[in-house]
Enzyme design. Structure first.
Site, PDB file in Angstrom:
ATOM      1  N   CYS A  42      15.810   4.216  -1.232  1.00  0.00           N
ATOM      2  CA  CYS A  42      15.178   3.482  -0.121  1.00  0.00           C
ATOM      3  C   CYS A  42      16.138   3.201   1.030  1.00  0.00           C
ATOM      4  CB  CYS A  42      14.574   2.179  -0.620  1.00  0.00           C
ATOM      5  SG  CYS A  42      13.294   2.481  -1.842  1.00  0.00           S
TER       6      CYS A  42
ATOM      7  N   HIS B 214      13.497  -2.129   5.887  1.00  0.00           N
ATOM      8  CA  HIS B 214      12.828  -1.283   4.895  1.00  0.00           C
ATOM      9  C   HIS B 214      11.578  -2.018   4.442  1.00  0.00           C
ATOM     10  CE1 HIS B 214      11.820   0.939   1.415  1.00  0.00           C
ATOM     11  NE2 HIS B 214      12.361   0.103   0.537  1.00  0.00           N
TER      12      HIS B 214
ATOM     13  N   ASN C 261       5.460   0.730  -0.222  1.00  0.00           N
ATOM     14  CA  ASN C 261       6.871   1.116  -0.159  1.00  0.00           C
ATOM     15  C   ASN C 261       6.972   2.642  -0.157  1.00  0.00           C
ATOM     16  OD1 ASN C 261       9.574   1.632  -0.555  1.00  0.00           O
ATOM     17  ND2 ASN C 261       9.831   0.091  -2.172  1.00  0.00           N
TER      18      ASN C 261
END
Ligand code: ACO
Length: 323
Positions: A114, A250, A280
């Site tokens: 990520c 993020h 996500n």
């Protein structure tokens, strides 16, 4: 004179299939209310059968090139952040290179889960400021739906598929914080935390595996480490959080985003939030937020942006960028 890596174009792509939280109620002991309240996620997009990460990346890349008003032959390099490449090798970046019809230059993947887009920006910035490349296409693209254990309600409701891309171009700056482009980078990793977020497959097992996560532990590290890396990046420029126009985090979990913004004293109306619409998407989430933030009219030329992310590894970092 200082060479800066300046954003010339941005674009994104989300697969057609939209899956609302309620769809998980049919197969799992979960609820729309639980998913919304714990994560802020309302829906996510899943790639169609046969649609790969490089397909998503190519769509986002075309949108970014169109926004920049240039063609693939004007690029010197492609840096693609992904943990879900189509194949173990070659790099998905080279597949995008071929799909775009780019015959020169070079292309490679960056794997930092990520935090991948932050690492990719750091790589692209280094190529540009060292004079090795003038124009670099930086992409974040993922098909995390392929890594889900559909019986594990604590993970499979959180992730989605998507891609976003930026065209970075060498431009002259004055070496001051008022310059456009990438102004500061701060990167970290700590391999001791492998067990709290990983995929239990790969070359060593002969399977692509499933994502495994100790959610509470990841949450605990996330807020603390994201605020610290963001502060370090700001210190490099002698700036304070109050001088940032937009925090572009993020997009993993609304509670992490709120916790980090609060720790830094940045009000939520200066945070670009898109997690509700795509879940996500790992390395794709920051370029998605940049592209959607620009479309919404939030991000404008000259704005000072603070990007930050944390992912498996653990890996984490921040970039300060004047749009
Ligand atoms: N539906 C209903 N109940 C659920 C679900 C679900 N989908 N998932 C878990 N639960 C249950 C658990 O089983 C647990 O039940 P128990 O108390 O009977 O054992 C209960 O809910 C609470 O579970 P917790 O894990 O304590 O819930 P928490 O409030 O911590 O929220 C979450 C879980 C959302 C995963 C949270 O910890 C989190 O956001 N962590 C960060 C994860 C993340 O964002 N990771 C990505 C960042 S890094 C990257 O992007 C790769």
């Amino acid at each position: 004179m200082t060479i800066r890596a300046v954003v010339r174009g941005v674009g994104h792509y989300l697969p057609e299939r939209v899956v609302p939280n309620a769809e998980f109620e049919k197969s799992l002991d979960t609820s729309d209310e639980w998913i919304r309240s714990r994560s802020g996620i309302e829906r996510r997009h899943f790639a169609a059968e046969g649609q790969t990460t490089s397909d998503l990346a190519t769509r986002a890349a075309r949108a970014a090139l169109a926004d920049a008003g240039i063609g693939a032959s004007d690029l010197d390099a492609i840096v693609l952040a992904t943990s879900t490449p189509d194949l173990t090798f070659p790099a998905a970046a080279t597949m995008v290179q071929a799909a775009l019809g780019m015959e020169g230059g070079f292309a490679f993947d960056v794997q930092a889960v990520c935090a991948g887009f932050i690492y990719a920006l750091a790589n692209a910035n280094a190529l540009i400021v060292s004079g090795q490349a003038r124009r670099v296409l930086v992409i974040g693209a993922e098909t995390f739906s392929r890594l889900m254990d559909w019986e594990d309600r604590s993970t499979c409701v959180l992730f989605g598929d998507g891609a976003g891309a930026l065209v970075l171009e060498a431009q002259e700056g004055k070496g001051i914080a008022a310059d456009r482009g990438i102004l500061a980078v701060d990167l970290h990793s700590d391999g001791r935390f492998k067990d709290i977020l990983y995929v239990d497959g790969g070359v060593s097992t002969g399977t692509s595996g499933h994502l495994r996560m100790q959610g509470r532990e990841v949450f605990r590290h996330a807020v603390e480490k994201l605020a610290a890396t963001a502060e370090t990046a700001l210190e490099k420029l002698g700036l304070s959080p109050g001088e940032i126009d937009w925090l572009v985090p993020h997009q993993a979990n609304l509670r992490i985003i709120k916790g980090t913004a609060q720790k830094m004293g940045i009000p939520l109306d200066r945070v670009v939030i898109t997690v509700q619409d795509h879940g996500n998407t790992s390395a794709a989430s920051i370029p998605l937020a940049l592209s959607i933030g620009k479309e919404r009219g939030q991000i404008r030329t000259g704005d000072l942006l603070l990007l930050e992310a944390i992912g498996g590894g653990l890996t984490w970092g921040a970039v300060i960028l004047r749009w």
